[in-house]
Design an enzyme around this catalytic site. Structure first.
Site: not given
Ligand code: AMP
Ligand code: ZN
Length: 141
Positions: A34, A90, A97, A103, A105
């Site tokens: 990230d 999310n 989101q 995606h 995490h």
């Protein structure tokens, strides 16, 4: 069948059009760090095809996500000597989101870190809960 979406940054990163700090890649996914990590080792599991969110994803593809998430979780925990790991994702703006390409995490956690994944635990009403369970059970059929 899902495909790439024009002007989607995660479609571009997952397919190598934009560079990333990739830690894993296969035919279906790229996993990269990230850009604004919650903690060191915060990784994102990103499909190479575009799904806006989890509920757009077909079952066959969805079944590939969690085995990869557990693999990434084990890797970050070991490499960073983490005390724990959050695996979360999310769906839609109200749920947090910000990038509208599915995606997941994977966030290594350390004792006394600054990550905040929390909600208020409300009291529940037994009758209301029972009714709600019936409504949701019907929806699941
Ligand atoms: P979410 O809020 O669940 O949609 O998460 C989006 C995540 O993507 C955030 O944690 C961002 O820091 C991260 N992010 C956004 N742009 C990039 C990028 N170009 N490369 C890597 N991570 C990104
Ligand atoms: Zn996309």
């Amino acid at each position: 069948m899902a495909t790439r979406k024009d002007d989607c940054i995660f479609c571009k990163i997952a397919n190598g059009d934009i560079p990333s700090n990739s830690i894993y890649e296969d035919d279906d996914f790229k996993v990269f760090l990230d850009l604004s990590p919650a903690n060191k080792g915060h990784a994102l599991i990103v499909p190479k095809v575009h799904y806006d969110n989890a509920y757009e994803m077909d079952d066959e593809f969805a079944a590939k996500v969690f085995p990869l998430a557990t693999k990434v979780a084990r890797a970050v925990k070991k490499a960073l000597n983490a005390d724990g790991v959050n695996i979360l994702q999310n769906n839609e703006e109200v749920a947090g989101q910000t990038v509208f390409h599915f995606h997941m995490h994977v966030i290594p956690r350390f004792k006394d870190d600054t990550v905040n994944v929390s909600w208020v635990q409300n009291e529940s009403n037994p009758e209301e809960q029972a009714k709600l369970a019936e409504i949701l059970k019907a929806e699941m059929k």
